[in-house]
Design a protein around this motif. Structure first.
Motif, short mmCIF file in Angstrom:
data_model
loop_
_atom_site.label_atom_id
_atom_site.label_comp_id
_atom_site.label_asym_id
_atom_site.label_seq_id
_atom_site.Cartn_x
_atom_site.Cartn_y
_atom_site.Cartn_z
N CYS A 58 0.86 -1.20 0.00
CA CYS A 58 0.00 0.00 0.00
C CYS A 58 0.89 1.24 0.00
N THR A 60 3.27 4.30 -0.16
CA THR A 60 4.65 4.45 -0.59
C THR A 60 5.30 3.09 -0.86
N SER A 61 4.95 2.10 -0.07
CA SER A 61 5.52 0.76 -0.29
C SER A 61 5.07 0.21 -1.64
N ILE A 104 5.65 -5.85 0.63
CA ILE A 104 6.50 -4.72 1.04
C ILE A 104 5.74 -3.89 2.08
N SER A 105 6.37 -3.69 3.23
CA SER A 105 5.72 -2.91 4.28
C SER A 105 6.75 -2.35 5.25
N GLY A 108 5.00 -3.37 8.79
CA GLY A 108 4.70 -4.79 8.95
C GLY A 108 3.35 -5.03 9.60
N THR A 110 0.29 -3.26 8.32
CA THR A 110 -0.80 -2.74 7.49
C THR A 110 -1.84 -3.84 7.27
N ALA A 157 5.17 10.47 7.07
CA ALA A 157 5.52 10.28 5.66
C ALA A 157 6.73 9.37 5.57
N SER A 158 6.61 8.36 4.77
CA SER A 158 7.70 7.41 4.62
C SER A 158 8.80 8.00 3.74
N GLN A 165 13.61 0.13 0.97
CA GLN A 165 12.83 -0.87 0.21
C GLN A 165 13.36 -0.99 -1.22
N LYS A 244 4.03 12.46 -1.43
CA LYS A 244 4.69 13.21 -0.35
C LYS A 244 4.10 14.61 -0.25
N GLU A 247 0.54 14.56 1.29
CA GLU A 247 0.53 14.23 2.71
C GLU A 247 1.01 15.38 3.58
N VAL A 364 -1.53 1.80 9.16
CA VAL A 364 -2.96 1.71 8.93
C VAL A 364 -3.39 0.27 9.27
#
Ligand code: M6R
Length: 367
Positions: A58, A60-61, A104-105, A108, A110, A157-158, A165, A244, A247, A364
């Motif tokens: 989900c 950014t991942s 991808i998370s 871990g 979500t 924000a990631s 990643q 980005k 957000e 989330v």
């Protein structure tokens, strides 16, 4: 904990030379020309026989996943699909035991990603995790994986989790390509050296571009809309740059593949619209320059991420952000950095709480 930085987001952006290095450390040996990825070894047979790879994530991942798709297709000549976990879990997808799922998370945790994986697992798929938080729910459900080693990410924000990643996906794709015999050995070695050079190049961007980016932030902070355009490996970076900005600044922004612009978004272009092009020197360069000219002809305000030493775009753009030259396969790790900083500084200029944007949670855990 923020040290000398005003916000966690800025601290985490600045940590990236180190965090990218941490995700490569002990795995990449450019001198000797090999990659060690024990998680991949664990499912090597599955990967050799895989009919396709499905990447599930989900936000950014998911953007990192799109880069993974381009990498694995190009280097490993294997079918790849990238899925939004929330869609994948509900639409009764076709999954077989010959599928390898890459999850991808960052967190871990979500919820949509976790349930999508539970469903895929029931149908016999093998799951490889690219996760930041050690021992998290997603890490525990995987058959194998490679942690991203970005360290705790506090800003909502990631930033550093994303580059970690992408770095792990590059290791994964290169290692798998070597196993499958789909990459020329000299090219493989060249890419290992390119990857090894990334942390220092990220440091160069952070050392030299901040003032230029702050000036751009001041100039465009009142805009109501932004477009972000890129091609190839930089298309997911356009999506990530737009996310980005949304957000952190609450400015509406959309990312598109640059050529898709003519199929609709170009109607938005007027003298008020900033259009951010990711226009680094790669195989698409000539094409993206002509896209820039099309925006200019419609009086849009062009801001561009360009490669050091490339002057082609300077006269066409109102402002540029410079990144070091790099092979296009590693280039997204560089071109995303100015876009993270641009969102950050526009958010600061607008007086917003950049570490905790409204309505957002760090992970989330409800669908
Ligand atoms: O923890 P995850 O990587 O699974 O989170 C996925 C998304 O919720 C996350 O990337 C989100 O889009 C971020 N706020 C992006 O900055």
């Amino acid at each position: 904990e923020k040290g000398n930085f005003d916000h966690f987001m800025l601290k985490e952006i600045n940590e990236q030379p180190k965090t990218i290095l941490d995700s490569l450390r002990g795995r990449l040996n450019a001198e000797q020309g090999y990659i060690t990825l024990s998680g991949l070894d664990k499912i090597e047979e599955k990967l050799r026989q895989a009919h396709r790879i499905v990447i599930v994530a989900c936000g950014t991942s998911w953007h990192a996943g799109l880069i993974g798709e381009y990498l694995i297709e190009e280097l490993c000549r294997l079918n790849v699909e990238v899925e939004y976990a929330s869609e994948f879990r509900y639409r009764n997808p076709i999954i077989s035991p010959q599928d390898v799922i890459i999850a991808i998370s960052q967190s871990g945790e979500t919820a949509d990603t976790l349930v999508a994986l539970e469903n895929a697992k029931k149908q016999g798929a093998t799951i490889f995790g690219i996760v930041n938080v050690v021992g998290s729910s997603i890490a525990r459900i995987t058959d194998a994986g490679a942690y991203t080693h970005a360290g705790p990410e506090i800003g909502v924000a990631s930033t550093k989790a994303f580059t970690a990643q992408v770095a792990v996906l590059q290791l994964f794709a290169l290692k798998l390509a070597q196993l499958r015999g789909t990459v020329d050995p000299a090219f493989f070695r060249q890419l290992l050296h390119e990857l090894e050079a990334v942390p220092a190049k990220v440091a160069w961007i952070l050392d030299t571009q901040v003032e230029a980016i702050r000036t751009i932030a001041r100039r465009y902070k009142e805009a109501d809309n932004f477009l972000y355009l890129g091609r190839g490996y930089n298309f997911p970076i356009a999506l990530e740059g737009a996310l980005k900005l949304k957000e952190i600044t609450y400015i509406h922004a959309e990312g598109y593949p640059a050529a898709e612009m003519k199929h609709g978004p170009i109607a938005l272009v007027d003298e008020k619209l900033p259009v951010v092009f990711v226009a680094t020197k790669d195989v698409y360069h000539e094409k993206i320059v002509s896209n820039i000219q099309e925006i200019n002809a419609r009086k849009g305000k062009v801001v561009a991420v360009v490669s050091e030493g490339d002057e082609t775009v300077n006269d066409l753009a109102e402002a540029v952000m410079v990144v070091p030259q790099a092979h296009e396969i590693v280039a997204p790790l560089l071109s995303v950095i100015p876009l993270q900083l641009l969102a950050y500084y526009i958010g600061v200029e607008r007086g917003l709480d950049v570490d905790k944007p409204r309505n957002l949670a760090k992970s989330v855990t409800v669908e």
